[in-house]
Structure formats: C-alpha cells, structure tokens
Design a protein around this motif. Structure first.
Motif, mmCIF file in Angstrom:
data_model
loop_
_atom_site.group_PDB
_atom_site.id
_atom_site.type_symbol
_atom_site.label_atom_id
_atom_site.label_comp_id
_atom_site.label_asym_id
_atom_site.label_seq_id
_atom_site.Cartn_x
_atom_site.Cartn_y
_atom_site.Cartn_z
ATOM 1 N N GLY A 135 8.599 7.482 -5.360
ATOM 2 C CA GLY A 135 8.447 6.836 -4.072
ATOM 3 C C GLY A 135 9.779 6.728 -3.355
ATOM 4 O O GLY A 135 10.844 6.770 -3.986
ATOM 5 N N ARG A 136 9.717 6.549 -2.046
ATOM 6 C CA ARG A 136 10.948 6.466 -1.258
ATOM 7 C C ARG A 136 11.822 5.287 -1.683
ATOM 8 O O ARG A 136 13.049 5.348 -1.623
ATOM 9 C CB ARG A 136 10.598 6.343 0.231
ATOM 10 N N ALA B 154 0.863 -1.179 0.000
ATOM 11 C CA ALA B 154 0.000 0.000 0.000
ATOM 12 C C ALA B 154 0.899 1.228 0.000
ATOM 13 O O ALA B 154 2.046 1.178 0.458
ATOM 14 C CB ALA B 154 -0.914 0.006 1.223
ATOM 15 N N THR B 155 0.398 2.320 -0.529
ATOM 16 C CA THR B 155 1.190 3.547 -0.596
ATOM 17 C C THR B 155 0.535 4.648 0.225
ATOM 18 O O THR B 155 -0.688 4.670 0.395
ATOM 19 C CB THR B 155 1.354 4.026 -2.047
ATOM 20 N N GLN B 156 1.368 5.550 0.711
ATOM 21 C CA GLN B 156 0.893 6.689 1.493
ATOM 22 C C GLN B 156 1.621 7.939 1.022
ATOM 23 O O GLN B 156 2.858 7.967 0.965
ATOM 24 C CB GLN B 156 1.150 6.473 2.982
ATOM 25 N N PRO C 204 9.836 -5.479 -5.723
ATOM 26 C CA PRO C 204 10.574 -6.078 -4.606
ATOM 27 C C PRO C 204 9.829 -5.960 -3.281
ATOM 28 O O PRO C 204 9.958 -6.840 -2.422
ATOM 29 C CB PRO C 204 11.881 -5.278 -4.594
ATOM 30 N N SER C 205 9.052 -4.894 -3.106
ATOM 31 C CA SER C 205 8.280 -4.744 -1.871
ATOM 32 C C SER C 205 7.258 -5.868 -1.724
ATOM 33 O O SER C 205 7.039 -6.386 -0.622
ATOM 34 C CB SER C 205 7.571 -3.386 -1.848
ATOM 35 N N ALA C 206 6.625 -6.244 -2.830
ATOM 36 C CA ALA C 206 5.667 -7.345 -2.786
ATOM 37 C C ALA C 206 6.369 -8.658 -2.455
ATOM 38 O O ALA C 206 5.836 -9.488 -1.705
ATOM 39 C CB ALA C 206 4.928 -7.449 -4.114
ATOM 40 N N VAL C 207 7.566 -8.842 -3.002
ATOM 41 C CA VAL C 207 8.339 -10.047 -2.684
ATOM 42 C C VAL C 207 8.664 -10.083 -1.193
ATOM 43 O O VAL C 207 8.586 -11.129 -0.543
ATOM 44 C CB VAL C 207 9.633 -10.095 -3.514
ATOM 45 N N GLU C 208 9.010 -8.939 -0.649
ATOM 46 C CA GLU C 208 9.314 -8.844 0.782
ATOM 47 C C GLU C 208 8.129 -9.286 1.633
ATOM 48 O O GLU C 208 8.300 -9.913 2.685
ATOM 49 C CB GLU C 208 9.698 -7.406 1.115
ATOM 50 N N GLU D 203 5.475 6.878 0.158
ATOM 51 C CA GLU D 203 6.216 5.724 0.637
ATOM 52 C C GLU D 203 5.352 4.480 0.516
ATOM 53 O O GLU D 203 4.119 4.562 0.449
ATOM 54 C CB GLU D 203 6.674 5.916 2.083
ATOM 55 N N THR D 204 6.004 3.337 0.493
ATOM 56 C CA THR D 204 5.329 2.052 0.338
ATOM 57 C C THR D 204 5.454 1.250 1.625
ATOM 58 O O THR D 204 6.516 1.220 2.240
ATOM 59 C CB THR D 204 5.960 1.255 -0.818
#
Length: 226
Positions: free
Chosen positions: A121-122, A33-35, A167-171, A146-147
């Motif tokens: 994004g960050r 999700a993003t903010q 990569p965030s989804a993989v994390e 940020e994600t």
C-alpha cells in the motif's frame, strides 16, 4: 460494555463472536477503506518470493492482471493467506504473528534466495523492507493500493473500548471518541499514532483474538494476567 471494532473484515476472525460471548455489545465501525491502483508489476517478475502484508495488496495485484500461480508466496496472517489462496496462489509461508516483523523473521529463518517482491500500500510502514535489506536482500516494492479514511457514523452509541489496527484508523478516530473510550492498539505503529494524539491506549502484546479478550477482561476488572 460496548466495544467498537475498526479493523478490516477478516482480520482477527472469530473475535466478534467471542466478545459477544463475554457479554459485550459489539459495533462494527470500519475506519479505513482501500482502493486498488494501476501499477507496473514488471519489477517483481524475476523475484522468487512475493511477500504480502495485507489482503488489500492481494486484491491490488489481481486488479493489475498478475497471476499468482506457480509463485512462492508469503502472507502476514490468515486473512491474507485466504485471499492469496482464493486468487489461485499457493502460500508457502505464513507469519506466526499478524505483523510485518513476524513475516520478516519467518522469511529470514528460511534463508531463501532473493530478490524479494513486495506489493504494498502507499502508506505501508517500512519495517519489512528495512529488515530484509539489513539482512542483505534486494527488495523490490510496487504500490498497488491506497488507503482512505472513513467517517465515524453519526448517531452511533459511544463505545467504552475501541480496537484500532493501523495509524490510518487512528487518524480517522474522532477526538471525542478517542477521549471518552479506551483505545486498544494492534501494533507499535498504531500505539505511536495514538500517543502522538495524546490518547490513552493499551498496546496489545500480540495481534491475536486472545490478546484482545484478555485486554477486555482487564479493563472491566475480571481476573486477567496483567
């Protein structure tokens, strides 16, 4: 056969319906999700072009009160283009493929004047900025969102395939799911993140609906091109 789609809403439009038409059970499982963040956008003001590598960046710019009207705007894909147009912008450039490399190449092919503004994004990868700087452009980037990762829902049926787009989804992908399912990676950065975790995966040749469908056909043994 069951597939989990973890990419952001609006990306790869029509994929869910096409997969269902092939007889797959489709699970929507957003893992990121993003903010939007408060940001000083003044470094971008004199940049003729603003390039956007996500719809979240568009929302981040809007959240900081910037107007997109009258600017030269580039979008990484159709979802980002739609977000820019809904925000009142006129998009002059859309990457043929939905990734930063394609956006950089499409921009450089036009040989426009700089500097270039990049609201990002960050955790955005450096590829776009690196390509433009290597071509002699001054790139001014501002972090506007940020994600954060989301938990995999408890009690969800285990998928046979998982589509991952960052990569965030993989994390955020649980180890048990990553070991039991075949992961389909959108983009080299996603594939590298999967490899770092030792998870079996297939890197899609293109970030497109057709590439996902072809990978599904190959996985279940249907006639396919690979």
């Amino acid at each position: 056969m069951r597939i989990a789609l973890t990419q952001s809403e609006g990306r790869l439009a029509g994929l869910e319906e096409r997969l269902a038409a092939l007889g797959l059970e489709v699970l929507r499982v957003p893992l990121v999700a993003t903010q939007s963040l408060s940001a000083d956008l003044s470094p971008l003001e004199d940049c003729p072009w603003w390039l956007f590598t996500s719809a979240a960046a568009v929302e981040g710019v809007r959240a900081n009160g910037a107007s997109l009207g009258g600017r030269l705007l580039g979008a990484v894909g159709q979802a980002t283009r739609r977000a820019l147009e809904e925000a009142g912008g006129q998009v002059g450039l859309v990457a043929p493929l939905e990734n930063a490399k394609s956006l950089a190449e499409a921009f450089l092919a036009r040989r426009p004047s700089g500097p270039v503004g990049w609201p990002r994004g960050r955790r955005a990868g450096p590829l776009l900025e690196e390509r433009l700087r290597a071509a002699g452009y001054l790139v001014r980037s501002v972090v506007v969102y940020e994600t954060r990762t989301l938990a995999w829902p408890q009690g969800l049926p285990a998928p046979d395939l998982v589509l991952l787009a960052s990569p965030s989804a993989v994390e955020a992908l649980p180890e048990a799911i990553g070991r039991s399912a075949r992961c389909l990676a959108i983009g080299p950065a996603t594939a590298r993140a999967l490899a770092a975790r030792g998870l079996a995966h297939t890197l899609l040749p293109r970030p497109s609906v057709e590439a996902v469908l072809e990978a599904v056909r190959c996985f279940r043994g249907d006639p396919c091109s690979t």
